[in-house]
Design an enzyme around this catalytic site. Structure first.
Site, PDB file in Angstrom:
ATOM      1  N   ASP A  70       2.125  48.902 -31.253  1.00 21.76           N
ATOM      2  CA  ASP A  70       2.900  50.126 -31.069  1.00 21.76           C
ATOM      3  C   ASP A  70       3.926  50.274 -32.181  1.00 21.76           C
ATOM      4  OD1 ASP A  70       4.657  48.118 -30.304  1.00 21.76           O
ATOM      5  OD2 ASP A  70       4.947  48.834 -28.268  1.00 21.76           O
ATOM      6  N   ASN A 138      10.337  47.885 -16.905  1.00 22.20           N
ATOM      7  CA  ASN A 138       9.743  48.896 -16.018  1.00 22.20           C
ATOM      8  C   ASN A 138       8.222  48.749 -15.905  1.00 22.20           C
ATOM      9  OD1 ASN A 138       8.902  49.732 -18.521  1.00 22.20           O
ATOM     10  ND2 ASN A 138       9.753  51.795 -18.410  1.00 22.20           N
ATOM     11  N   HIS A 140       6.129  48.501 -18.476  1.00 26.00           N
ATOM     12  CA  HIS A 140       5.341  49.066 -19.583  1.00 26.00           C
ATOM     13  C   HIS A 140       4.703  47.951 -20.412  1.00 26.00           C
ATOM     14  CE1 HIS A 140       8.948  49.342 -22.662  1.00 26.00           C
ATOM     15  NE2 HIS A 140       8.263  48.256 -22.899  1.00 26.00           N
ATOM     16  N   GLU A 145       4.394  53.780 -20.940  1.00 27.32           N
ATOM     17  CA  GLU A 145       5.449  53.845 -19.935  1.00 27.32           C
ATOM     18  C   GLU A 145       4.843  54.190 -18.573  1.00 27.32           C
ATOM     19  OE1 GLU A 145       8.239  52.795 -20.680  1.00 27.32           O
ATOM     20  OE2 GLU A 145       9.001  53.502 -22.613  1.00 27.32           O
TER      21      GLU A 145
HETATM   22  C1  GLP Z   1       9.322  47.079 -26.129  1.00 29.22           C
HETATM   23  C2  GLP Z   1       7.959  47.125 -26.850  1.00 29.22           C
HETATM   24  C3  GLP Z   1       6.940  46.300 -26.150  1.00 29.22           C
HETATM   25  C4  GLP Z   1       7.595  44.991 -25.749  1.00 29.22           C
HETATM   26  C5  GLP Z   1       8.560  45.252 -24.632  1.00 29.22           C
HETATM   27  C6  GLP Z   1       9.406  44.067 -24.233  1.00 29.22           C
HETATM   28  O1  GLP Z   1       9.852  48.327 -25.873  1.00 29.22           O
HETATM   29  N1  GLP Z   1       7.412  48.426 -27.061  1.00 29.22           N
HETATM   30  O2  GLP Z   1       5.822  46.087 -26.983  1.00 29.22           O
HETATM   31  O3  GLP Z   1       6.622  44.091 -25.285  1.00 29.22           O
HETATM   32  O4  GLP Z   1       9.332  46.392 -24.886  1.00 29.22           O
HETATM   33  O5  GLP Z   1      10.385  43.796 -25.192  1.00 29.22           O
HETATM   34  P1  GLP Z   1      11.294  42.508 -25.136  1.00 29.22           P
HETATM   35  O6  GLP Z   1      10.388  41.347 -25.390  1.00 29.22           O
HETATM   36  O7  GLP Z   1      12.318  42.687 -26.222  1.00 29.22           O
HETATM   37  O8  GLP Z   1      11.898  42.444 -23.788  1.00 29.22           O
END
Ligand code: GLP
Length: 238
Positions: A70, A138, A140, A145
């Site tokens: 992403d 959440n 995702h 989302e």
């Molecule tokens: C982000 C990314 C995801 C990631 C997730 C968790 O927004 N788009 O690919 O896996 O949220 O992030 P973190 O590991 O910093 O909690």
């Protein structure tokens, strides 16, 4: 979800090292097919482990084609992009340049076209041998989302308010993400979750209904998915 696919570790470091080892094993057998990288804080110790092992085995990823899960759209500076983060934290530190990187251009003039282009680049490379994932608080995955169906493909998405807040983005921020269908098409999925903040999302993913309200739940019947969890992230699994 089969309990054998849920791997529990005492701490976040142990979970990250085990996920990193699984990633390396998968990359070694991926041939020319891409292996998908994720971003986020959860990945930092996973990538540190990849760098440690790469340091001991010269050219570990020389034949590996990587791809991007992403990207944020239109960050004012391209250095704030996920692609730049991956390049800086990983590729520039590998002992040998990887065979390829299928990246998403978050500054492309037409982001919708860019999403379609990325999807077909992965398909033309033979499809994902493996996708590495974190999970949002959440539920995702990538930037899928809540509300993302299992038929969703690589596309432009509006980020949820909680994602914008947690990541410190501007209101109205959009992203490009592989869809749930694209992730499900990967031969293997490795999902890493650490820390108490992820406990509710992991519980919803495993024990809750299979629903777009928790996009991660749509992945749980994938034939080769493994969850690498520390004690805290696993604390609400029933
Ligand atoms: C982000 C990314 C995801 C990631 C997730 C968790 O927004 N788009 O690919 O896996 O949220 O992030 P973190 O590991 O910093 O909690």
């Amino acid at each position: 979800m089969h309990s054998a696919n849920i791997l529990l570790f005492e701490g976040s470091e142990q979970a990250a090292v085990a996920a990193g080892d699984a990633f390396i094993a998968s990359a070694r057998t991926s041939g020319t097919r891409p292996v998908g990288l994720a971003t986020g804080q959860t990945m930092t110790p996973v990538y540190d482990h990849l760098l440690t092992i790469d340091g001991q085995a010269n050219g570990l990823f020389a034949d590996t084609v990587f791809s991007q899960l992403d990207e944020v759209i239109g960050q004012t500076s391209p250095v704030d992009s996920f692609a730049a983060e991956i390049t800086t934290s990983l590729f520039s530190q590998f002992r040998a340049t990887p065979a390829g990187f299928l990246m998403i251009d978050g500054q492309a003039g037409d982001p919708a076209d860019e999403a379609i282009r990325h999807c077909s680049a992965i398909r033309m490379a033979g499809g994902l041998a493996m996708q590495l994932l974190g999970i949002g608080v959440n539920g995702h995955v990538g930037f899928n989302e809540p509300g993302s169906p299992d038929s969703s493909r690589c596309r432009v998405v509006d980020l949820a308010a909680s994602t914008i807040q947690r990541n410190g983005y501007d209101t109205g921020m959009q992203g490009i993400t592989l869809g749930i269908a694209d992730i499900l098409a990967a031969e293997q999925i490795i999902l890493v979750a650490t820390g108490a903040a992820k406990a509710a999302a992991i519980s919803a993913m495993i024990n809750g209904p299979k629903t777009p309200d928790c996009p991660a739940s749509l992945l749980r019947d994938h034939p080769d998915i493994r969850l690498f969890l520390d004690k805290e992230a696993a604390s609400q699994i029933s």
